[in-house]
Design an enzyme around this catalytic site. Sequence first.
Site, mmCIF file in Angstrom:
data_model
loop_
_atom_site.group_PDB
_atom_site.id
_atom_site.type_symbol
_atom_site.label_atom_id
_atom_site.label_comp_id
_atom_site.label_asym_id
_atom_site.label_seq_id
_atom_site.Cartn_x
_atom_site.Cartn_y
_atom_site.Cartn_z
ATOM 1 N N HIS A 13 -5.287 -1.381 8.202
ATOM 2 C CA HIS A 13 -3.961 -1.128 7.662
ATOM 3 C C HIS A 13 -3.895 -1.559 6.199
ATOM 4 O O HIS A 13 -3.916 -2.746 5.891
ATOM 5 C CB HIS A 13 -2.938 -1.907 8.503
ATOM 6 C CG HIS A 13 -1.530 -1.720 8.099
ATOM 7 N ND1 HIS A 13 -0.765 -2.749 7.590
ATOM 8 C CD2 HIS A 13 -0.722 -0.633 8.134
ATOM 9 C CE1 HIS A 13 0.452 -2.311 7.334
ATOM 10 N NE2 HIS A 13 0.508 -1.032 7.658
ATOM 11 N N HIS A 55 2.589 1.322 -1.061
ATOM 12 C CA HIS A 55 3.576 1.395 0.008
ATOM 13 C C HIS A 55 5.001 1.419 -0.531
ATOM 14 O O HIS A 55 5.838 2.213 -0.093
ATOM 15 C CB HIS A 55 3.411 0.205 0.956
ATOM 16 C CG HIS A 55 4.471 0.118 2.009
ATOM 17 N ND1 HIS A 55 5.684 -0.533 1.822
ATOM 18 C CD2 HIS A 55 4.523 0.627 3.259
ATOM 19 C CE1 HIS A 55 6.417 -0.415 2.904
ATOM 20 N NE2 HIS A 55 5.743 0.275 3.803
#
Length: 255
Positions: A13, A55
């Site tokens: 991740h 992100h």
Amino acid sequence: MSGDNRAPFVVAHRGASALLPEHTLAAYELALEAGADGLECDVRLTRDGYLVCLHDRTVDRMSNGTGLVSEMTLDELRDLNFGTADRPASVLTLGELITLVLDWRSRPTKLFIETKHPVRYGALVENKVLAELHRFGIATPASADHSRAVVMSFAATAMWRIRRSAPLLPTVLLGESSRYLGGSAATSVGATAVGPSVRTLRDHPDLVDKAAAAGRATYCWTVNEPADVRLCAELGVSWIATDHPGRTKGLLAAA
């Protein structure tokens, strides 16, 4: 992407993000060295049309700068440090990450690309992702199982755009239980997998079997605790996203 009886595949991740700054080349290289089966990234568009692996809407949290990603050029982003004071790192483009994945010769690795929505550029994000995958020759795999790239989003419309333009490219509709426990959202956009959070999976362990009955794999995020890793393995989750790829691989190997 298909489920089977083996241990879940491990997706890093944002790289090995528990150990190194997320979305940096070093974090992804460490994840590959730790044995990750896949790498996950978020992508956003810069003002001049480049896809970068970030992100947040702003650069404030992960760099030494401030401002909206969508209002900055790639060169402006490259002037910032996304690493640490003693180990500086430049912003990573999607093209650079794809190159890393395809150049990694130890074993085939999948790249899980999450498009962020809502954004000011709308459908242009998916169009740019597909263009980049085409540039590297991985937008039209022979089958979903052999694809080197997977596209994900919380936005059903984004998944629909990808499936319409690249029908063999695997897609993951991310979201919570109300979105897809009945399967209608995933069915309507043709997603090949559903992506619940680990919290949702704890509350609805039958979700994996329901997805499999509909012909869909399960991608679970973000699985960091050993008990959750074991739960995913017991339920037959296909892919688990974790900040600790090396540790998670070890836990699964010892199970």
